[in-house]
Design a protein around this motif. Sequence first.
Motif, short mmCIF file in Angstrom:
data_model
loop_
_atom_site.label_atom_id
_atom_site.label_comp_id
_atom_site.label_asym_id
_atom_site.label_seq_id
_atom_site.Cartn_x
_atom_site.Cartn_y
_atom_site.Cartn_z
N ARG A 51 0.85 -1.18 0.00
CA ARG A 51 0.00 0.00 0.00
C ARG A 51 0.89 1.24 0.00
NH1 ARG A 51 -0.70 2.55 4.99
NH2 ARG A 51 0.27 1.46 6.76
N VAL A 52 0.32 2.35 -0.44
CA VAL A 52 1.00 3.63 -0.39
C VAL A 52 0.45 4.40 0.81
CG1 VAL A 52 1.50 5.78 -1.59
CG2 VAL A 52 1.29 3.65 -2.89
N PRO A 53 1.23 4.59 1.87
CA PRO A 53 0.73 5.28 3.06
C PRO A 53 0.38 6.73 2.76
CG PRO A 53 2.77 4.09 3.52
CD PRO A 53 2.62 4.12 2.04
N GLU A 54 -0.53 7.27 3.57
CA GLU A 54 -0.81 8.69 3.49
C GLU A 54 0.44 9.48 3.90
OE1 GLU A 54 -3.49 10.08 2.30
OE2 GLU A 54 -4.41 8.13 1.93
N PRO A 55 0.68 10.66 3.32
CA PRO A 55 1.92 11.40 3.60
C PRO A 55 2.15 11.69 5.08
CG PRO A 55 0.82 12.31 1.67
CD PRO A 55 -0.13 11.31 2.25
N ASP A 56 1.07 11.86 5.86
CA ASP A 56 1.24 12.20 7.27
C ASP A 56 1.20 10.98 8.20
OD1 ASP A 56 -1.42 11.61 6.90
OD2 ASP A 56 -2.20 13.35 8.00
N GLU A 57 1.12 9.79 7.63
CA GLU A 57 1.12 8.58 8.47
C GLU A 57 2.50 8.39 9.08
OE1 GLU A 57 0.28 3.75 8.19
OE2 GLU A 57 -0.23 5.06 6.51
N GLY A 58 2.55 8.19 10.40
CA GLY A 58 3.83 8.09 11.10
C GLY A 58 4.24 6.66 11.38
N PHE A 59 5.56 6.43 11.36
CA PHE A 59 6.13 5.12 11.65
C PHE A 59 7.24 5.33 12.69
CE2 PHE A 59 4.51 5.05 7.32
CZ PHE A 59 3.70 3.91 7.35
N ARG A 60 7.02 4.81 13.90
CA ARG A 60 7.93 5.07 15.01
C ARG A 60 9.00 3.98 15.12
NH1 ARG A 60 5.79 6.71 20.94
NH2 ARG A 60 4.98 8.40 19.63
N ILE A 61 10.23 4.43 15.28
CA ILE A 61 11.38 3.53 15.43
C ILE A 61 12.20 4.00 16.63
CG2 ILE A 61 13.52 2.75 14.34
CD1 ILE A 61 12.14 3.08 11.66
N ASN A 62 12.67 3.05 17.42
CA ASN A 62 13.51 3.39 18.56
C ASN A 62 14.81 4.03 18.09
OD1 ASN A 62 12.16 2.20 21.10
ND2 ASN A 62 12.04 0.52 19.61
N TRP A 63 15.17 5.13 18.73
CA TRP A 63 16.36 5.89 18.32
C TRP A 63 16.95 6.52 19.58
CZ3 TRP A 63 18.12 5.64 13.39
CH2 TRP A 63 19.16 6.52 13.04
N GLU A 64 17.96 5.87 20.15
CA GLU A 64 18.50 6.30 21.44
C GLU A 64 19.12 7.69 21.39
OE1 GLU A 64 21.19 3.36 22.79
OE2 GLU A 64 19.66 1.80 23.07
N GLU A 65 19.55 8.12 20.21
CA GLU A 65 20.21 9.42 20.10
C GLU A 65 19.23 10.58 20.28
OE1 GLU A 65 22.27 9.37 16.42
OE2 GLU A 65 23.53 7.67 16.97
N ASN A 66 17.93 10.33 20.13
CA ASN A 66 16.93 11.37 20.38
C ASN A 66 16.56 11.39 21.86
OD1 ASN A 66 16.79 12.19 17.77
ND2 ASN A 66 14.63 11.73 17.47
N ALA A 67 16.26 12.59 22.36
CA ALA A 67 15.88 12.73 23.77
C ALA A 67 14.64 11.90 24.09
CB ALA A 67 15.65 14.19 24.10
N SER A 68 13.74 11.78 23.13
CA SER A 68 12.50 11.02 23.33
C SER A 68 12.74 9.51 23.33
CB SER A 68 11.49 11.36 22.24
OG SER A 68 11.99 10.98 20.96
N GLY A 69 13.88 9.09 22.79
CA GLY A 69 14.18 7.67 22.70
C GLY A 69 13.65 7.02 21.43
N MET A 101 8.41 -10.33 12.89
CA MET A 101 8.76 -8.96 13.27
C MET A 101 7.67 -7.98 12.88
SD MET A 101 11.95 -6.76 11.74
CE MET A 101 12.11 -4.99 12.00
N PHE A 102 6.97 -8.27 11.78
CA PHE A 102 6.03 -7.32 11.20
C PHE A 102 4.57 -7.62 11.57
CE2 PHE A 102 9.64 -7.65 8.15
CZ PHE A 102 10.20 -6.41 8.41
N ASN A 103 4.35 -8.49 12.56
CA ASN A 103 2.98 -8.73 13.02
C ASN A 103 2.36 -7.45 13.58
OD1 ASN A 103 3.27 -11.41 12.38
ND2 ASN A 103 3.54 -12.13 14.47
N ASP A 104 1.06 -7.46 13.71
CA ASP A 104 0.34 -6.37 14.39
C ASP A 104 0.59 -5.01 13.74
OD1 ASP A 104 -1.45 -5.40 16.30
OD2 ASP A 104 0.13 -5.00 17.76
N GLY A 105 0.60 -4.98 12.39
CA GLY A 105 0.70 -3.70 11.69
C GLY A 105 2.09 -3.26 11.32
N GLY A 106 3.12 -4.05 11.61
CA GLY A 106 4.47 -3.67 11.21
C GLY A 106 4.64 -3.76 9.70
N ALA A 107 5.72 -3.18 9.19
CA ALA A 107 5.89 -3.14 7.73
C ALA A 107 7.33 -2.87 7.34
CB ALA A 107 4.99 -2.08 7.12
#
Length: 281
Positions: free
Chosen positions: A71-89, A172-178
């Motif tokens: 599928r082609v996601p909507e432009p504003d659809e977000g995909f979150r990935i862990n990133w320790e270098e960001n303050a939010s994690g 890895m991609f169960n429950d909506g992963g991609a």
Amino acid sequence: MNRETLFDALAGIDDRFIAEALRYSPEAASGSSERIVHLKKKRIISFALAAALILALGVTAWAVFSTYSVRVPEPDEGFRINWEENASGYIEWTDAKLAVTFPETAESREIEFRPGWLPAELPSQLPGSFPWDGLDSGTWFSRLSFEGLADSFPNMTASNQPLLIETYYMSMFNDGGALLLLYYTPEDIIEDHWDEQNVDVMRFHATQHLEANAYAPERTLEQDILLMSDPDAGWVVCLRSGIGMDELVKVAKNLEIRETGKEFSYDDFEDHYTFMDGGVG
């Protein structure tokens, strides 16, 4: 679900749906396992139409075409990935160009691969690969990167990837992963089944246009991407190349794949999205 159960459940489908299914997929009606997905067109397939396609083509052909969902996601659809270098994690990406999903899989079998043909001689060291040192024709990999060999290929720039092979697992991609394309825009997608390796295959050409800046002129990067998978074992091998689809297909068809005996489940993975743009760095 076996063939008898499936056909009993779908026995009442109107013949008109079968005709429509064959119009939707004429290459399948001709006996070919290859299907082309045109992403530029909105495709809405009802259950009745899908069922008719099953009846018209048989269970095996349908299994080929149902391994990958795109599928082609909507432009504003977000995909979150862990990133320790960001303050939010974590970091959240948007404007993905493609999302590829897979059947829900409780356990995936770990694999490694051994190339039978490569577009350049395998050196003894390949940084970015695993393993990366002491390499020879008998080495089994979980990741292979030709990033450091860009100078060996005509018209290859340091910003593109001559060849990258990685392994992923459907659990890895169960429950909506991609699997996502973030920067490259795909062209028509070809789905197929290769009997020799008993794998389902999806492949496409993709481009990324870059505007001129202080460091480089305006340019368009090109890349070919090929996914091969075993839905029963739950693994996916992703091959990416800037040297051409013919060469990429040859690499894929000459990969030897073996299971390690280890299995993965959903909870074994910290992230459930990852990118298949084959860049460098």
